[in-house]
Design an enzyme around this catalytic site. Sequence first.
Site: not given
Ligand code: SIN
Length: 324
Positions: A20, A66, A99-100
């Site tokens: 993100t 991710s 973040t995932d």
């Molecule tokens: C991801 O994990 O690539 C998408 C979600 C995020 O980064 O919050």
Amino acid sequence: MSTAPNPGAACIMVLGTGGTIAGTGASAASPLDYRAGVLPVTQLLSSIPSMASLPVRAEQLAQIDSKDMSAAVWRSLATRCAELLTQPQVRGIVVTHGTDTVEETAFLLHQLLAADKPVVLTCAMRPATDLGSDGPQNLADAIAVANTPGAAGVLLVCSGRIHDAVHASKVHHYRLDAFDSGDAGPVGFVEDGRVRLVRPWRSAGAGGCRLPALLEVAQWPWVEILTSHACATGTAVHLLCAAGVAGIVVAGTGNGSLHAELEAALLHAQALGIRVVRSSRCGAGRVLPGTADRLPASPLNAVKARIALQLELLAAGDDRLGGS
Ligand code: SIN
């Protein structure tokens, strides 16, 4: 891609992998309507004005959401980090990530790298085009940590907090401050560009010794995660065993306790030679092993216990290698 006037000068390396933090949306006012992993890492850096005076170089290693993290991306990220850590001019590494699964990547790197310099993962909960975009501040904070004398180990920086790779986990699906280090608490904070430590830097991880072995193996051992819950059955365990799974991590209730039907199936799997490890589906704390345990417990959360088990199976030269 690389940005640096003088490639021999001391620098911080920033490796882009997507997420993100590199996401773009149709409107600045709809934080959920966007695509992750769009903007190049060089563009993320250019959105931080003060970075112009810092020795920062960038490379795009991947461009993914991710949730779709793969062994192939992990392989190239771990390899590149290991190479960079040996280069005297590299002061530290920053990895931009979604973040995932960032806690999984951080834990893996912690297990694989002899990180006597900082390897700082960072991320964002809002895309770059959003009104409340948190990526630029998180990236600036991560670079500040990577540039801090004495910093070492694999770290995660988000929302002004510095977490270590072993304890960090994503605990909220929307809040900007989405990560927590549980009982351990954060390593420190980044305040107005300055690092304030509350406990010592975690020393380097398990070391580079595992990396060559990992890279030689075409497919990593197949380890799945199951959860114990009301009305759980052993059916998924039996199907996994029949399909050739090498290991199962089960996120149990409370202190890693299991529904009796699921437990019976897991004991059967263990008797067949499949490695079974109990974690907890509780978001915090660690499973306390008991003297009467029939299935071993891990102090890690389930996603990290899965990686630890994969690495253990690799180290043991396990030949039951399936999908990863
Ligand atoms: C991801 O994990 O690539 C998408 C979600 C995020 O980064 O919050």
